[in-house]
Design a protein around this motif. Sequence first.
Motif, PDB file in Angstrom:
ATOM      1  N   LEU A 133       0.822  -1.209   0.000  1.00 54.29           N
ATOM      2  CA  LEU A 133       0.000   0.000   0.000  1.00 54.29           C
ATOM      3  C   LEU A 133       0.857   1.261   0.000  1.00 54.29           C
ATOM      4  CD1 LEU A 133      -2.958  -1.021   2.343  1.00 54.29           C
ATOM      5  CD2 LEU A 133      -2.826  -1.049  -0.155  1.00 54.29           C
ATOM      6  N   ASN A 134       2.001   1.210   0.668  1.00 52.35           N
ATOM      7  CA  ASN A 134       2.926   2.343   0.630  1.00 52.35           C
ATOM      8  C   ASN A 134       3.513   2.524  -0.766  1.00 52.35           C
ATOM      9  OD1 ASN A 134       2.488   2.724   3.356  1.00 52.35           O
ATOM     10  ND2 ASN A 134       4.327   1.612   3.983  1.00 52.35           N
ATOM     11  N   LEU A 135       3.841   1.387  -1.416  1.00 46.98           N
ATOM     12  CA  LEU A 135       4.369   1.458  -2.787  1.00 46.98           C
ATOM     13  C   LEU A 135       3.352   2.082  -3.728  1.00 46.98           C
ATOM     14  CD1 LEU A 135       6.077  -2.060  -3.060  1.00 46.98           C
ATOM     15  CD2 LEU A 135       7.243   0.152  -2.930  1.00 46.98           C
ATOM     16  N   LEU A 136       2.085   1.665  -3.608  1.00 51.85           N
ATOM     17  CA  LEU A 136       1.044   2.207  -4.476  1.00 51.85           C
ATOM     18  C   LEU A 136       0.862   3.709  -4.260  1.00 51.85           C
ATOM     19  CD1 LEU A 136      -1.662  -0.602  -4.350  1.00 51.85           C
ATOM     20  CD2 LEU A 136      -0.427   0.190  -6.379  1.00 51.85           C
ATOM     21  N   ASP A 145       8.767   4.592 -11.495  1.00 56.26           N
ATOM     22  CA  ASP A 145       8.395   4.389 -12.897  1.00 56.26           C
ATOM     23  C   ASP A 145       7.535   3.138 -13.054  1.00 56.26           C
ATOM     24  OD1 ASP A 145      10.018   6.591 -14.031  1.00 56.26           O
ATOM     25  OD2 ASP A 145      11.688   5.401 -13.253  1.00 56.26           O
ATOM     26  N   LEU A 146       7.795   2.141 -12.226  1.00 55.31           N
ATOM     27  CA  LEU A 146       6.979   0.927 -12.210  1.00 55.31           C
ATOM     28  C   LEU A 146       7.085   0.288 -10.834  1.00 55.31           C
ATOM     29  CD1 LEU A 146       8.850  -1.969 -14.059  1.00 55.31           C
ATOM     30  CD2 LEU A 146       9.837   0.296 -13.867  1.00 55.31           C
ATOM     31  N   VAL A 147       6.053  -0.474 -10.488  1.00 53.57           N
ATOM     32  CA  VAL A 147       6.023  -1.137  -9.185  1.00 53.57           C
ATOM     33  C   VAL A 147       5.520  -2.568  -9.344  1.00 53.57           C
ATOM     34  CG1 VAL A 147       5.733   0.893  -7.706  1.00 53.57           C
ATOM     35  CG2 VAL A 147       3.714  -0.180  -8.735  1.00 53.57           C
ATOM     36  N   LEU A 148       5.999  -3.425  -8.462  1.00 49.70           N
ATOM     37  CA  LEU A 148       5.453  -4.756  -8.279  1.00 49.70           C
ATOM     38  C   LEU A 148       4.702  -4.736  -6.960  1.00 49.70           C
ATOM     39  CD1 LEU A 148       8.611  -6.762  -9.367  1.00 49.70           C
ATOM     40  CD2 LEU A 148       6.383  -6.893 -10.500  1.00 49.70           C
ATOM     41  N   VAL A 149       3.426  -5.124  -6.961  1.00 51.44           N
ATOM     42  CA  VAL A 149       2.615  -5.026  -5.752  1.00 51.44           C
ATOM     43  C   VAL A 149       1.818  -6.314  -5.542  1.00 51.44           C
ATOM     44  CG1 VAL A 149       2.411  -2.520  -5.841  1.00 51.44           C
ATOM     45  CG2 VAL A 149       0.727  -3.939  -7.024  1.00 51.44           C
ATOM     46  N   LEU A 255      -4.866 -20.746   3.619  1.00 49.49           N
ATOM     47  CA  LEU A 255      -4.761 -19.374   3.115  1.00 49.49           C
ATOM     48  C   LEU A 255      -4.880 -19.360   1.601  1.00 49.49           C
ATOM     49  CD1 LEU A 255      -1.723 -18.342   5.318  1.00 49.49           C
ATOM     50  CD2 LEU A 255      -4.038 -17.418   5.546  1.00 49.49           C
ATOM     51  N   PRO A 256      -5.760 -18.540   1.055  1.00 43.99           N
ATOM     52  CA  PRO A 256      -5.851 -18.448  -0.408  1.00 43.99           C
ATOM     53  C   PRO A 256      -4.612 -17.781  -0.996  1.00 43.99           C
ATOM     54  CG  PRO A 256      -7.311 -16.861   0.648  1.00 43.99           C
ATOM     55  CD  PRO A 256      -6.743 -17.700   1.744  1.00 43.99           C
ATOM     56  N   ASP A 257      -4.402 -18.023  -2.274  1.00 46.67           N
ATOM     57  CA  ASP A 257      -3.242 -17.435  -2.957  1.00 46.67           C
ATOM     58  C   ASP A 257      -3.345 -15.916  -2.999  1.00 46.67           C
ATOM     59  OD1 ASP A 257      -2.560 -20.028  -3.429  1.00 46.67           O
ATOM     60  OD2 ASP A 257      -2.930 -19.981  -5.582  1.00 46.67           O
ATOM     61  N   THR A 258      -2.208 -15.311  -3.183  1.00 45.73           N
ATOM     62  CA  THR A 258      -2.163 -13.897  -3.503  1.00 45.73           C
ATOM     63  C   THR A 258      -1.375 -13.729  -4.792  1.00 45.73           C
ATOM     64  OG1 THR A 258      -1.739 -11.684  -2.610  1.00 45.73           O
ATOM     65  CG2 THR A 258      -0.036 -13.340  -2.246  1.00 45.73           C
ATOM     66  N   GLU A 259      -1.460 -12.570  -5.386  1.00 48.44           N
ATOM     67  CA  GLU A 259      -0.793 -12.316  -6.662  1.00 48.44           C
ATOM     68  C   GLU A 259       0.188 -11.159  -6.553  1.00 48.44           C
ATOM     69  OE1 GLU A 259      -4.310 -13.595  -9.839  1.00 48.44           O
ATOM     70  OE2 GLU A 259      -3.674 -11.494  -9.664  1.00 48.44           O
ATOM     71  N   ILE A 260       1.162 -11.179  -7.445  1.00 51.24           N
ATOM     72  CA  ILE A 260       2.031 -10.031  -7.658  1.00 51.24           C
ATOM     73  C   ILE A 260       1.676  -9.438  -9.022  1.00 51.24           C
ATOM     74  CG2 ILE A 260       4.400  -9.238  -8.026  1.00 51.24           C
ATOM     75  CD1 ILE A 260       3.952  -9.889  -5.161  1.00 51.24           C
ATOM     76  N   ALA A 261       1.386  -8.145  -9.031  1.00 50.42           N
ATOM     77  CA  ALA A 261       1.052  -7.457 -10.279  1.00 50.42           C
ATOM     78  C   ALA A 261       2.106  -6.394 -10.578  1.00 50.42           C
ATOM     79  CB  ALA A 261      -0.322  -6.802 -10.182  1.00 50.42           C
ATOM     80  N   LEU A 262       2.357  -6.175 -11.846  1.00 53.03           N
ATOM     81  CA  LEU A 262       3.288  -5.138 -12.279  1.00 53.03           C
ATOM     82  C   LEU A 262       2.493  -3.977 -12.870  1.00 53.03           C
ATOM     83  CD1 LEU A 262       6.665  -5.470 -14.052  1.00 53.03           C
ATOM     84  CD2 LEU A 262       4.955  -3.958 -15.043  1.00 53.03           C
TER      85      LEU A 262
END
Length: 287
Positions: A133-136, A145-149, A255-262
């Motif tokens: 959330l801090n990155l976003l 310029d880009l983030v992975l979250v 625990l359900p999966d989580t994702e990494i988005a670019l």
Amino acid sequence: MTLRNLDIDQLRAFLTIAETGSFTRAGERLGRTQSTISLQLKRLENHLNRVLLDRNARGVRLTLDGHKLMGTARKLVHLNDKAVAELLEPDIRGVVRLGVPEDFATVHLPEILALFNEAHPLVELEVTCDLTLNLLERFHAGAFDLVLVKREPAAALEGMRVWREPLVWVARDQSAADSVDTVPLVMSPAPCVYRKRATDALDAIGRPWRIAYTSTSLAGSQAAVRAGLGITVLPREMVPEPLATVTGEAGLPVLPDTEIALIEGSAISETGHMLAQHIVETLERTN
């Protein structure tokens, strides 16, 4: 003394073996067979009349002469790549600012960025690790310029999915949650995707919990778990030894999966877009 010229390909093979700890991984990284990598190292050692790496069943390690050569070898390979890039890729340069969660950066990102840096030595990477959330927030303020979250798989958020992570409960040993009524959690401070995932899952089955230890660093959280201060949540591939994955027999919810988005910025440079494509393509081959 007779002058001897060092071969850049042989130096690159030596560096990559030392960095990866394996002839096989070095070959994969350089796009060469294991036998070719082994031959390049042998030729370098014969040329210098020195043993640079000790080989054993557990892998490879630098000899004293290998340690002496490492620093100079890095400089020579870097100067070679920089000279080639200045002539053949003069426009692929500049600073690219990347934000990424610490756990993902620790395990998956170093080799990906190293490969990009080797291919484009005129590009300067600035990498910042923080909570999603801090990155976003900082991304939308123009800091990256880009983030992975991290995000929920079902969330209709911006960005492209590049990684899916199965999450697991992690403790000092399998019995950590057996004899406790209230689950002691070791977590990053809010806002944290894994913290919310853990507490929501425990609330859903009516299992009491408390935050026993809060740390802003991955190393700090893992140290607390190793000391037996509580249980944490990690992606399955990132569970370090000697910590243990706690199974469902301990009464903890799945625990359900989580994702990494670019996510790329709207004003990203062509160089930044090249890094984004490199990350996507590399992760596609490994996920």
